[in-house]
Design a protein around this motif. Structure first.
Motif, PDB file in Angstrom:
ATOM      1  N   ARG A 109      -8.175   7.811   3.549  1.00  0.00           N
ATOM      2  CA  ARG A 109      -8.142   6.841   4.640  1.00  0.00           C
ATOM      3  C   ARG A 109      -9.336   7.083   5.545  1.00  0.00           C
ATOM      4  NH1 ARG A 109      -5.316   3.876   2.626  1.00  0.00           N
ATOM      5  NH2 ARG A 109      -3.361   2.946   3.276  1.00  0.00           N
TER       6      ARG A 109
ATOM      7  N   ALA B 109       0.888  -1.176   0.000  1.00  0.00           N
ATOM      8  CA  ALA B 109       0.000   0.000   0.000  1.00  0.00           C
ATOM      9  C   ALA B 109       0.915   1.212   0.000  1.00  0.00           C
ATOM     10  CB  ALA B 109      -0.879   0.030   1.241  1.00  0.00           C
ATOM     11  N   VAL B 110       0.415   2.314  -0.521  1.00  0.00           N
ATOM     12  CA  VAL B 110       1.201   3.544  -0.400  1.00  0.00           C
ATOM     13  C   VAL B 110       1.065   4.105   1.010  1.00  0.00           C
ATOM     14  CG1 VAL B 110      -0.635   5.033  -1.372  1.00  0.00           C
ATOM     15  CG2 VAL B 110       1.713   5.794  -1.436  1.00  0.00           C
ATOM     16  N   GLY B 111      -0.130   3.989   1.593  1.00  0.00           N
ATOM     17  CA  GLY B 111      -0.347   4.475   2.957  1.00  0.00           C
ATOM     18  C   GLY B 111       0.290   3.496   3.943  1.00  0.00           C
TER      19      GLY B 111
ATOM     20  N   LEU C 125       0.106   3.127  -8.150  1.00  0.00           N
ATOM     21  CA  LEU C 125      -1.361   3.156  -8.026  1.00  0.00           C
ATOM     22  C   LEU C 125      -1.957   4.531  -8.279  1.00  0.00           C
ATOM     23  CD1 LEU C 125      -2.128   2.898  -4.197  1.00  0.00           C
ATOM     24  CD2 LEU C 125      -0.202   4.000  -5.254  1.00  0.00           C
TER      25      LEU C 125
ATOM     26  N   MET D  18       1.491  -3.383  -7.311  1.00  0.00           N
ATOM     27  CA  MET D  18       1.726  -3.118  -5.884  1.00  0.00           C
ATOM     28  C   MET D  18       2.349  -4.338  -5.194  1.00  0.00           C
ATOM     29  SD  MET D  18      -1.885  -1.190  -5.137  1.00  0.00           S
ATOM     30  CE  MET D  18      -1.748  -1.027  -3.353  1.00  0.00           C
TER      31      MET D  18
ATOM     32  N   ARG E 117      -3.008  -3.787  -8.704  1.00  0.00           N
ATOM     33  CA  ARG E 117      -2.743  -4.610  -7.517  1.00  0.00           C
ATOM     34  C   ARG E 117      -1.544  -5.536  -7.755  1.00  0.00           C
ATOM     35  NH1 ARG E 117      -7.268  -4.391  -3.770  1.00  0.00           N
ATOM     36  NH2 ARG E 117      -7.336  -2.155  -3.402  1.00  0.00           N
TER      37      ARG E 117
ATOM     38  N   SER F  91      -7.626   1.365  -5.522  1.00  0.00           N
ATOM     39  CA  SER F  91      -6.468   0.903  -6.308  1.00  0.00           C
ATOM     40  C   SER F  91      -6.710  -0.471  -6.927  1.00  0.00           C
ATOM     41  CB  SER F  91      -5.218   0.847  -5.418  1.00  0.00           C
ATOM     42  OG  SER F  91      -5.389  -0.113  -4.378  1.00  0.00           O
TER      43      SER F  91
ATOM     44  N   HIS G 230     -13.031   0.087   0.065  1.00  0.00           N
ATOM     45  CA  HIS G 230     -11.584   0.350  -0.059  1.00  0.00           C
ATOM     46  C   HIS G 230     -11.001  -0.326  -1.309  1.00  0.00           C
ATOM     47  CE1 HIS G 230      -7.766   1.412   2.432  1.00  0.00           C
ATOM     48  NE2 HIS G 230      -7.527   1.521   1.136  1.00  0.00           N
TER      49      HIS G 230
HETATM   50  C1  DGY Z   1      -2.962   2.346  -0.327  1.00  0.00           C
HETATM   51  O1  DGY Z   1      -2.140   1.966  -1.155  1.00  0.00           O
HETATM   52  O2  DGY Z   1      -2.665   3.008   0.662  1.00  0.00           O
HETATM   53  C2  DGY Z   1      -4.362   1.944  -0.567  1.00  0.00           C
HETATM   54  O3  DGY Z   1      -5.263   2.574   0.262  1.00  0.00           O
HETATM   55  C3  DGY Z   1      -4.489   0.450  -0.454  1.00  0.00           C
HETATM   56  O4  DGY Z   1      -5.119   0.057  -1.604  1.00  0.00           O
END
Ligand code: DGY
Length: 326
Positions: free
Chosen positions: A235, A72-74, A97, A294, A291, A285, A282
């Protein structure tokens, strides 16, 4: 051979890649309860996570742990102070993403503005018996003002798409973006208050932190136009969900598109009673290609972070690179 935990099911070929370098313990089932996650992490050198909480307790219990790669980026599921204290590298998956997530922001914004899911529910329920001049009147997107809160890479991708809709773009961010980016996006910097008052469609793309908690609550919603929409692809916790529900119920704003929730995968059940909100689990992405990208990037980070593969020792997305220098 070093040992890694893959805490959530992922693409089989990505697991095969990890198996070329490591002994892999894969959780093929549901999300691990926190104590089970900590127990399986305890003897590992690395982990592949997707939102799993990694903090002081988990790190203290895993003395060999060197890298945790989040798909995830977060990474608000990581306590980065604890990562630094235990000299564990955290990594994330930025960039791959951006476009997919921006596409989805638009999908939600347009669905909310044009009442797409609400009218589909009406049709599916067999209630459609005539064309009517005032059925499901929405609010226009083209020619309106887009307000982006959080002008990072995803925010910029979102704003770039506004050109095709002849929109004005205003944005708020901790700091202004470079003048050439403002020029490219034709985006005007605004205070949060000003943005909320002027935007027809507000989109939230800020990372979650203590500071961004409840960026939008009752007071902020009160500043918005009654005809405005709110889209959250950032988020859970960025929006005060209870305040949003109340505002949608009272028609304080026209509609919302919400992909992330406080306490997800649980969410406030009062959302379900509202027609003027588009709710998705959610998935901003969630395309096959993104996916996969990622998952592969998280694997690249884990492999390189643990000193293997072509980028050994130089993972592409170190969150706390200081740990690598130690
Ligand atoms: C992220 O990459 O943070 C997304 O929220 C997860 O799909």
């Amino acid at each position: 051979m070093k040992k890694v935990l893959v805490a959530r099911p992922t693409f089989p070929d990505v697991i095969e890649r990890l198996k070329q370098y490591f002994e892999v313990d894969v959780n093929e089932g549901e999300v691990l309860p926190q104590d089970e996650f900590a127990r399986r992490l305890a003897d590992k050198d690395g982990a592949f996570t997707a939102g799993d909480v990694v903090g002081e307790k988990e790190l203290a219990g895993a003395p060999n742990l060197k890298v945790v790669a989040n798909m995830a980026v977060g990474y608000n599921n990581f306590d980065m102070h604890a990562f630094d204290a235990h000299e564990v590298l955290g990594t994330n998956t930025p960039n791959v993403l951006n476009e997919t997530t921006a596409d989805f922001g638009w999908a939600l914004m347009m669905a909310a503005a044009r009442r797409v899911t609400e009218s589909e529910h009406f049709l599916r329920a067999g209630k459609w018996n005539k064309w009517s001049f005032d059925s499901f009147l929405g609010v226009d997107v083209y020619g309106s003002t887009l307000g982006v809160i959080g002008m990072g890479r995803i925010g910029q991708a979102l704003a770039r798409r506004a050109r095709g809709f002849d929109m004005r773009v205003i944005y708020h961010n901790r700091s202004r973006v470079a003048p050439e980016i403002e020029a490219e996006l034709n985006a005007e910097y605004a205070s949060k208050e000003d943005l909320l008052k002027r935007a027809d469609h507000v989109a939230l793309v800020v990372p979650y932190s203590k500071e961004s908690h409840h960026t939008i609550g009752a007071a902020e919603i009160a500043l918005m136009k009654r005809t405005a929409t709110l889209t959250n692809i950032a988020r859970g916790g960025i929006v005060d969900d209870a305040a949003l529900i109340e505002a949608l119920r009272d028609k304080r704003i026209a509609a919302a598109g919400i992909d992330v929730f406080e306490g997800e995968p649980n969410f406030n059940p009062d959302f379900l009673a509202l027609e003027n909100v588009v709710l998705t689990p959610h998935i901003a992405s969630a395309t096959e290609a993104t996916r996969r990208a990622m998952a592969n990037l998280a694997a690249d980070n884990l492999i390189a972070g643990l000193g293997e593969g072509p980028r050994a020792g130089n993972p592409p997305n170190a969150i706390n690179p200081g740990v690598l220098r130690k």
